[in-house]
Design a protein around this motif. Sequence first.
Motif, short mmCIF file in Angstrom:
data_model
loop_
_atom_site.label_atom_id
_atom_site.label_comp_id
_atom_site.label_asym_id
_atom_site.label_seq_id
_atom_site.Cartn_x
_atom_site.Cartn_y
_atom_site.Cartn_z
N ASN A 71 0.81 -1.51 0.36
CA ASN A 71 0.03 0.04 0.17
C ASN A 71 0.82 1.28 0.03
OD1 ASN A 71 -2.78 -1.29 -0.04
ND2 ASN A 71 -2.24 -2.25 2.06
N LEU A 72 2.18 1.26 0.13
CA LEU A 72 3.03 2.09 0.85
C LEU A 72 3.87 2.75 -0.49
CD1 LEU A 72 4.72 1.28 4.07
CD2 LEU A 72 3.33 3.09 3.16
N LEU A 73 3.56 1.89 -1.81
CA LEU A 73 4.34 2.07 -3.04
C LEU A 73 3.10 2.01 -3.30
CD1 LEU A 73 6.74 -1.30 -3.02
CD2 LEU A 73 7.40 0.61 -1.83
N GLU A 74 1.56 2.43 -3.72
CA GLU A 74 1.14 2.93 -4.46
C GLU A 74 0.64 3.78 -4.18
OE1 GLU A 74 -1.36 1.46 -6.01
OE2 GLU A 74 -0.52 -0.25 -6.24
N GLY B 63 -1.39 12.75 -12.20
CA GLY B 63 -1.90 11.99 -11.13
C GLY B 63 -2.56 10.82 -11.14
N VAL B 64 -2.56 9.82 -11.99
CA VAL B 64 -2.18 8.44 -12.28
C VAL B 64 -1.80 7.33 -11.07
CG1 VAL B 64 -2.62 6.52 -13.88
CG2 VAL B 64 -2.64 8.75 -14.87
N TRP B 65 -2.76 6.73 -10.57
CA TRP B 65 -1.79 5.88 -9.92
C TRP B 65 -1.58 4.93 -10.09
CZ3 TRP B 65 -2.40 6.80 -4.44
CH2 TRP B 65 -3.64 7.42 -3.81
N PHE B 66 -0.25 4.89 -9.62
CA PHE B 66 0.42 3.18 -9.90
C PHE B 66 1.61 2.84 -8.87
CE2 PHE B 66 3.14 7.13 -9.48
CZ PHE B 66 3.88 6.38 -9.18
N THR B 67 1.86 1.85 -8.68
CA THR B 67 2.69 1.46 -8.40
C THR B 67 4.55 0.87 -8.42
OG1 THR B 67 1.44 -1.17 -8.23
CG2 THR B 67 3.05 -1.06 -7.19
N ALA B 68 5.06 2.16 -7.49
CA ALA B 68 6.20 2.86 -7.20
C ALA B 68 7.27 1.48 -6.92
CB ALA B 68 6.15 3.63 -6.59
N SER B 69 7.97 1.36 -7.52
CA SER B 69 9.35 0.33 -7.24
C SER B 69 10.47 0.33 -6.37
CB SER B 69 10.11 0.28 -9.17
OG SER B 69 10.78 1.85 -9.26
N ARG B 70 10.34 2.10 -6.17
CA ARG B 70 11.11 2.25 -4.80
C ARG B 70 10.14 3.48 -4.06
NH1 ARG B 70 13.07 4.75 -9.25
NH2 ARG B 70 13.42 6.71 -9.36
N LYS B 71 10.72 3.89 -2.97
CA LYS B 71 9.75 4.46 -1.92
C LYS B 71 9.79 6.34 -2.60
CE LYS B 71 9.89 2.29 2.05
NZ LYS B 71 9.89 1.67 3.59
N THR B 72 10.92 6.75 -2.73
CA THR B 72 11.11 8.29 -3.68
C THR B 72 10.67 8.48 -5.05
OG1 THR B 72 13.04 7.22 -4.62
CG2 THR B 72 12.75 8.24 -1.80
N GLN B 73 10.33 7.26 -5.93
CA GLN B 73 9.51 7.16 -7.21
C GLN B 73 8.09 8.10 -6.43
OE1 GLN B 73 8.94 4.24 -9.54
NE2 GLN B 73 8.13 5.17 -10.89
N LYS B 74 8.40 9.31 -7.46
CA LYS B 74 7.60 10.39 -7.71
C LYS B 74 6.70 10.77 -8.77
CE LYS B 74 10.17 13.62 -5.39
NZ LYS B 74 10.64 15.56 -5.61
#
Length: 285
Positions: free
Chosen positions: A6-9, A16-27
Amino acid sequence: MNTEKNLLEKECEICGVWFTASRKTQKYCPECGKHPEREKIRLRKNLQESIYRCGTGRKREEVTCVCRNCGKEFKTYNKVPFCSDSCKIEYAIKSTTCAFCGKKMTDTDDQRYMSGRPWYCSETCKDNYRWKRAIENGEVKTCPECGKPFIEKERTYCSMTCYKKHLAKHGVKRVPQTVKKRCIVCGKVFDCSVDGLMNPVCSRECASILDKRNRKKADSEKKDLSQKKRKEYIESNGLCGICRTSYKDCERLQSNFTASPEGSCFSGSLVIKCPKFTVPKKLPW
């Protein structure tokens, strides 16, 4: 695991599109992340176009304004001083006067420079205003050749013609600059001009001696260069003294003089004729 997922969503900060981030710092989402600066510019342009076409969504209120030219009341969504473009132009003509003589502008006058710049009713007024400002600022000079006043901050003469006339009458006195130098041939100290500092000599005799030295030095350097080229060529090609072929093609040199090409002629143990002999090509020196 679910909490970490959930933290990576994340929501893309650009589109403004929701995506699954590969790292926590991805914007940004993968598409916007390829060229984020270009996508930001594109988004800004799209927002400006949408606001221009559809507005911001807020209800616009009408404002009652009074035309500055005709005094007519009119309603608009933005506060403007004129009810139409014709009133705007008419008011500008009425309120514009010549910067020099004060004459009012008419409908037939040139109206290109009436906004934000001084307007002149004629070229004469424009020229007179320029001279007036130059006198006030102390930019008027008198030409020492013809006595004609002119406007200039840095020049001394009013034109190149007057400058050339002044040179023809008075000429230009050029004082040669000299320094104390020691002659590089005889060692004598003399006054040397600045132009001759590269090879300072005190007389023509010393100059002739220096010229001979320089030519001898140039010939020596040319000879050394030729010998250097010859040495480098031989080292890279390794010519055989009999057949004039390179080391890699000569059987005698490749075998360390233990074998010779078939058909070679000998005088004792020396090879005097080789079947591989070729006419030597032109050397580069």
